[in-house]
Design a protein around this motif. Structure first.
Motif, PDB file in Angstrom:
ATOM      1  N   ILE A   1       5.549   6.921  -0.457  1.00 50.93           N
ATOM      2  CA  ILE A   1       5.774   7.079  -1.888  1.00 50.93           C
ATOM      3  C   ILE A   1       7.241   7.379  -2.196  1.00 50.93           C
ATOM      4  O   ILE A   1       7.785   6.897  -3.198  1.00 50.93           O
ATOM      5  N   GLU A   2       7.922   8.137  -1.332  1.00 49.73           N
ATOM      6  CA  GLU A   2       9.329   8.445  -1.598  1.00 49.73           C
ATOM      7  C   GLU A   2      10.191   7.194  -1.536  1.00 49.73           C
ATOM      8  O   GLU A   2      11.154   7.056  -2.294  1.00 49.73           O
ATOM      9  N   ASP A   3       9.851   6.269  -0.639  1.00 50.68           N
ATOM     10  CA  ASP A   3      10.600   5.013  -0.577  1.00 50.68           C
ATOM     11  C   ASP A   3      10.227   4.087  -1.726  1.00 50.68           C
ATOM     12  O   ASP A   3      11.082   3.341  -2.229  1.00 50.68           O
ATOM     13  N   ALA A   4       8.954   4.111  -2.154  1.00 48.14           N
ATOM     14  CA  ALA A   4       8.569   3.307  -3.318  1.00 48.14           C
ATOM     15  C   ALA A   4       9.377   3.729  -4.538  1.00 48.14           C
ATOM     16  O   ALA A   4       9.913   2.890  -5.281  1.00 48.14           O
TER      17      ALA A   4
ATOM     18  N   LEU B   1       3.544   9.227   8.253  1.00 47.05           N
ATOM     19  CA  LEU B   1       2.275   9.969   8.307  1.00 47.05           C
ATOM     20  C   LEU B   1       2.476  11.425   8.697  1.00 47.05           C
ATOM     21  O   LEU B   1       1.755  12.301   8.204  1.00 47.05           O
ATOM     22  N   HIS B   2       3.430  11.686   9.574  1.00 44.92           N
ATOM     23  CA  HIS B   2       3.729  13.098   9.906  1.00 44.92           C
ATOM     24  C   HIS B   2       4.157  13.841   8.647  1.00 44.92           C
ATOM     25  O   HIS B   2       3.765  14.997   8.429  1.00 44.92           O
TER      26      HIS B   2
ATOM     27  N   MET C   1       0.854  -1.186   0.000  1.00 48.57           N
ATOM     28  CA  MET C   1       0.000   0.000   0.000  1.00 48.57           C
ATOM     29  C   MET C   1       0.893   1.240   0.000  1.00 48.57           C
ATOM     30  O   MET C   1       1.549   1.560   0.988  1.00 48.57           O
ATOM     31  N   VAL C   2       0.916   1.945  -1.129  1.00 50.83           N
ATOM     32  CA  VAL C   2       1.784   3.109  -1.273  1.00 50.83           C
ATOM     33  C   VAL C   2       1.060   4.341  -0.734  1.00 50.83           C
ATOM     34  O   VAL C   2      -0.043   4.676  -1.182  1.00 50.83           O
ATOM     35  N   LEU C   3       1.688   5.017   0.222  1.00 54.25           N
ATOM     36  CA  LEU C   3       1.075   6.168   0.890  1.00 54.25           C
ATOM     37  C   LEU C   3       1.613   7.466   0.311  1.00 54.25           C
ATOM     38  O   LEU C   3       2.829   7.652   0.205  1.00 54.25           O
ATOM     39  N   GLY C   4       0.703   8.356  -0.066  1.00 56.31           N
ATOM     40  CA  GLY C   4       1.101   9.653  -0.579  1.00 56.31           C
ATOM     41  C   GLY C   4       0.008  10.670  -0.343  1.00 56.31           C
ATOM     42  O   GLY C   4      -1.128  10.318   0.004  1.00 56.31           O
TER      43      GLY C   4
ATOM     44  N   ALA D   1      -4.207   5.156  -1.304  1.00 55.02           N
ATOM     45  CA  ALA D   1      -5.293   4.934  -0.351  1.00 55.02           C
ATOM     46  C   ALA D   1      -5.327   5.939   0.799  1.00 55.02           C
ATOM     47  O   ALA D   1      -6.370   6.122   1.432  1.00 55.02           O
ATOM     48  N   LEU D   2      -4.199   6.591   1.102  1.00 51.13           N
ATOM     49  CA  LEU D   2      -4.130   7.388   2.322  1.00 51.13           C
ATOM     50  C   LEU D   2      -5.161   8.513   2.404  1.00 51.13           C
ATOM     51  O   LEU D   2      -5.795   8.682   3.461  1.00 51.13           O
ATOM     52  N   PRO D   3      -5.363   9.319   1.370  1.00 53.35           N
ATOM     53  CA  PRO D   3      -6.364  10.382   1.504  1.00 53.35           C
ATOM     54  C   PRO D   3      -7.748   9.853   1.878  1.00 53.35           C
ATOM     55  O   PRO D   3      -8.458  10.466   2.701  1.00 53.35           O
TER      56      PRO D   3
END
Length: 299
Positions: free
Chosen positions: A202-205, A294-295, A166-169, A174-176
């Protein structure tokens, strides 16, 4: 280097293109509709349209990256599932056709995949050596997706299957949607809360893709996940903490299933996946811990 990206206009593709062009590489984005304006070090190449001949514009490509495929988000029905599977297989098949026609072949293929290939489990931990599953639509589709790239690998091209979690951005993924209930003071446990979330910033992806390009010893499957997966209850509690909102309103499984149908498995089930290969090859995570990620994304 000259790098072709199918799916370059998507969430991950946009971030990857920015990172590659910032390094001075020239990126060729394969698209079904021409861009209105072109950016520095970026060209747009028409593909998968009648009359399109992308092979004539991609004569000296060093790296081919395929991220193309219909989004998994949304209610699944038989039509949607067919579109999800077909879009992925067609993008790989067209990539293979183009690469096979090129006199000078790229030296590396970066092919998108997903951790869904392992199936789901509350107890097991999955790494790149874990067996693939055929327990559900997503695992079966992902296995076919990877297999479709084998003809490219047989050409002697180094092939890396990036199995995304799950890529967070801020601007996609999905995060928003997951953070919105908390922002409305209505966040809480989803389903049992015990399901694992194989998340990654996302930066690590993007960083892991860049690392795979740079390291010629890397091939085969690579889990694109953070080294510290969490369970859904912890994920929600951490969102609440970062957003300074309560974590109090549980959402039962039957509600999620009613809204999302079969796609609810992405939310209600999960897998504990570790990026063993990335760690073995020395990748340094910018955001190994969820709270820090998340921060960065929510504040």
């Amino acid at each position: 280097m000259k790098i072709a990206i199918a799916g370059g206009a998507g969430f991950i593709g946009r971030h990857l293109t920015n990172a590659l062009t910032a390094r001075g590489h020239h990126v060729y984005i394969l698209t079904r509709k021409p861009a209105e304006t072109e950016q520095k070090n970026t060209s747009y190449v028409l593909w998968q349209k009648n009359g399109a001949r992308p092979e004539t514009e991609l004569t000296d490509i060093d790296v081919w990256i395929n991220l193309a495929g219909k989004s998994l988000f949304g209610r699944w029905n038989e039509k949607t599932k067919a579109e999800i599977a077909t879009s992925r297989l067609r993008s790989v098949q067209e990539s293979a056709r183009i690469i096979q026609s090129l006199q000078k072949k790229p030296n590396t293929l970066i092919q998108a995949s997903a951790v869904g290939i392992y199936g789901t489990s509350l107890e097991q931990t999955f790494t790149e050596v874990s067996p693939v599953s055929d327990e559900d639509f997503l695992s079966r589709t992902t296995a076919l997706w990877e297999k479709a790239a084998e003809p490219i690998e047989t050409l002697g091209i180094r092939t890396v299957w990036m199995r995304f979690g799950m890529v967070l951005g801020k601007d996609g993924g999905a995060l928003p949607k997951m953070a919105l209930p908390y922002q409305l003071f209505a966040g809480g446990r989803i389903g049992s809360g015990q399901q694992w979330v194989p998340w990654i910033h996302i930066e690590d992806a993007v960083g892991m893709i860049l690392s795979a390009i740079d390291q010629p010893r890397v091939s085969g499957p690579v889990n694109v996940t953070a080294p510290n997966p969490v369970q859904m209850e912890t994920f929600g509690q951490t969102v609440a903490k970062v957003e300074k909102r309560p974590h109090w309103l549980p959402v039962p499984e039957f509600v999620i299933k009613g809204v999302l149908g079969e796609m609810s498995m992405l939310v209600l089930k999960g897998q504990r996946v570790l990026p063993k290969k990335a760690l073995q090859h020395g990748y340094h995570f910018l955001y190994p811990e969820l709270e820090d990620a998340l921060h960065n994304l929510l504040t």
